[in-house]
Design a protein around this motif. Structure first.
Motif, mmCIF file in Angstrom:
data_model
loop_
_atom_site.group_PDB
_atom_site.id
_atom_site.type_symbol
_atom_site.label_atom_id
_atom_site.label_comp_id
_atom_site.label_asym_id
_atom_site.label_seq_id
_atom_site.Cartn_x
_atom_site.Cartn_y
_atom_site.Cartn_z
ATOM 1 N N ALA A 201 0.821 -1.213 0.000
ATOM 2 C CA ALA A 201 0.000 0.000 0.000
ATOM 3 C C ALA A 201 0.853 1.261 0.000
ATOM 4 O O ALA A 201 0.454 2.296 -0.550
ATOM 5 N N LEU A 202 2.044 1.195 0.592
ATOM 6 C CA LEU A 202 2.924 2.361 0.670
ATOM 7 C C LEU A 202 3.391 2.837 -0.704
ATOM 8 O O LEU A 202 3.861 3.965 -0.854
ATOM 9 N N ARG A 203 3.261 1.998 -1.708
ATOM 10 C CA ARG A 203 3.650 2.388 -3.063
ATOM 11 C C ARG A 203 2.800 3.535 -3.599
ATOM 12 O O ARG A 203 3.197 4.228 -4.535
ATOM 13 N N PHE A 213 8.201 5.842 6.137
ATOM 14 C CA PHE A 213 7.370 4.941 6.947
ATOM 15 C C PHE A 213 7.935 3.528 6.967
ATOM 16 O O PHE A 213 7.878 2.844 7.990
ATOM 17 N N THR A 214 8.491 3.088 5.849
ATOM 18 C CA THR A 214 9.123 1.770 5.815
ATOM 19 C C THR A 214 10.300 1.726 6.777
ATOM 20 O O THR A 214 10.500 0.752 7.505
ATOM 21 N N GLY A 215 11.074 2.805 6.814
ATOM 22 C CA GLY A 215 12.212 2.879 7.726
ATOM 23 C C GLY A 215 11.794 2.817 9.176
ATOM 24 O O GLY A 215 12.424 2.133 9.993
ATOM 25 N N CYS A 216 10.711 3.520 9.523
ATOM 26 C CA CYS A 216 10.207 3.490 10.902
ATOM 27 C C CYS A 216 9.814 2.071 11.297
ATOM 28 O O CYS A 216 10.073 1.633 12.425
ATOM 29 N N MET A 217 9.206 1.359 10.374
ATOM 30 C CA MET A 217 8.695 0.017 10.664
ATOM 31 C C MET A 217 9.807 -1.024 10.716
ATOM 32 O O MET A 217 9.781 -1.927 11.548
ATOM 33 N N ILE A 218 10.794 -0.906 9.857
ATOM 34 C CA ILE A 218 11.868 -1.893 9.809
ATOM 35 C C ILE A 218 12.984 -1.564 10.800
ATOM 36 O O ILE A 218 13.558 -2.435 11.431
ATOM 37 N N GLY A 219 13.270 -0.261 10.949
ATOM 38 C CA GLY A 219 14.380 0.139 11.815
ATOM 39 C C GLY A 219 13.987 0.451 13.236
ATOM 40 O O GLY A 219 14.856 0.585 14.106
#
Length: 407
Positions: A201-203, A213-219
């Motif tokens: 969905a982030l695409r 947002f991907t960085g917040c979730m993974i990192g």
């Protein structure tokens, strides 16, 4: 030297000199001889001698309560702010506490003398706290008010402004069973399947927000930490991001670059290779956009995520963007900070031990990791239940389609 003065009847004034006082060194207290002892002259003499010795020892050791100063709550606040809040609180925390002080506490206690505010006043105040529409305040809001009041009265007591601390008799606000049930039912993190859906969905978002947002979730980054990252903080060879600052608020409400939350928060955060590849591709786009920018306002700063022309984002901008994104996509809502919870949950479900998760999330104490990020949440309980569902013979399939993101 100490002495006593007879005030009449069974009452006596005990006087001792305070060696710490250059002027007006005398300290006195009034005692009354118990009736059964007063019947005997010898017993009275012995009792007074003992009490005088005890009083002299208290005075000389400094273990006596000072007289309360006649200062109003409102007049004490600037003193407390200068002597405590400015020294011990960060800008953002001080901003929130002062908002409570100005909007609530000064209205209620401002004109009252600090030494005349009793425990009963505070207990009654908390019992009657409501919103503007008359409904009860959330416990968390009450707790913030309690912490602000406690900070003020603790300082006043420690500094000898008041002899007794009225907040000590006030029960710390706690959640009711209904509130605890409601909080437990709230979604605290995404599971593996939801993470897969979210990444797809982030695409739909602009590249900078997808990567943020991907960085917040993974990192497991905090909101302001990733906002403060510059290209000079990226190490592609090591595959890691350096964290040492954050974007936060001044007490006045202005955005500012500040230090990270704790010393443990500073350090290199290893990231998946695929994420670093996305970041490298975005850097090329970022540099092209900067070259096309006719008026760069970021100076020497190279914030990866900025609001245009190099200007740092407000700390609340990602929160608003995140909320709107979830609503538009029809995705389950969790707070932006819960992406940090998600990072911890994904690590746990992958089999990582608590120490590894603690280091990844940069917690000062291991207890924080265990209590906050690896508790028995709905995510973990659901995952365990789903594993048991597979034991149902009717549900067993020849082929089990496993998520690309599953552990």
């Amino acid at each position: 030297m100490a002495w006593r003065e007879h005030l009449g009847g069974n009452k006596y004034k005990l006087v001792a000199r305070d060696p710490s006082k250059a002027s007006r060194p005398k300290r006195s207290t009034v005692v009354e001889v118990p009736a059964d002892i007063a019947k005997s002259v010898k017993k009275t003499e012995n009792w007074l001698t003992l009490e005088l010795a005890k009083w002299e020892e208290k005075v000389e050791s400094g273990h006596i309560k000072k007289k309360a100063e006649k200062i109003s709550f409102a007049d004490f606040i600037p003193v407390w702010k200068k002597g405590y809040a400015n020294e011990e609180m960060g800008d953002y925390t001080r901003k929130n506490v002062m908002s409570i002080v100005n909007s609530r506490l000064l209205k209620e206690f401002g004109t009252m003398r600090l030494d005349q505010i009793q425990t009963l006043h505070l207990v009654t105040y908390f019992a009657e706290l409501t919103k503007k529409d008359g409904t009860p305040l959330a416990t968390n809001t009450k707790l913030n008010i309690y912490k602000a009041l406690k900070s003020v009265f603790d300082a006043a007591h420690d500094w000898g402004v008041i002899a007794d601390n009225p907040i000590l008799g006030v029960k710390r606000p706690s959640q009711s069973k209904k509130e605890r049930k409601s909080i437990r039912s709230r979604k605290k993190a995404y599971d593996w399947n939801e993470v897969e859906t979210l990444l797809k969905a982030l695409r739909a978002l602009p590249t900078r927000w997808r990567i943020y947002f991907t960085g917040c979730m993974i990192g497991g980054f905090r909101r302001g930490e990733l906002l403060a990252v510059e290209w000079t903080d990226i190490d592609y060879e090591q595959g890691a991001i350096w964290i040492e600052k954050q974007i936060t608020f001044k007490e006045s409400g202005e955005k500012v670059e500040g230090e990270v939350k704790t010393d443990e928060s500073e350090g290199w955060i290893p990231m998946p290779r695929w994420y670093m590849d996305q970041l490298k591709e975005y850097e090329r786009i970022w540099k092209k956009e900067k070259l096309r920018c006719k008026k760069w306002l970021g100076g020497d700063k190279q914030y990866i995520f900025h609001g245009g022309r190099g200007i740092m984002y407000y700390p609340t901008t990602p929160t608003v963007t995140w909320r709107k994104f979830l609503a538009k996509q029809g995705l389950p809502h969790i707070k932006l900070h819960a992406l940090r919870h998600t990072a911890g949950m994904l690590l746990r479900e992958s089999g990582a031990d608590l120490k590894t998760i603690q280091e990844r999330l940069r917690h000062t104490k291991l207890d924080t990791t265990a209590n906050v990020y690896t508790h028995k949440s709905d995510v973990i309980s659901r995952a365990a239940a789903d594993q048991l569902e597979r034991l149902d013979p009717q549900q067993i399939r020849a082929e089990d389609k496993t998520s690309d993101f599953a552990p």
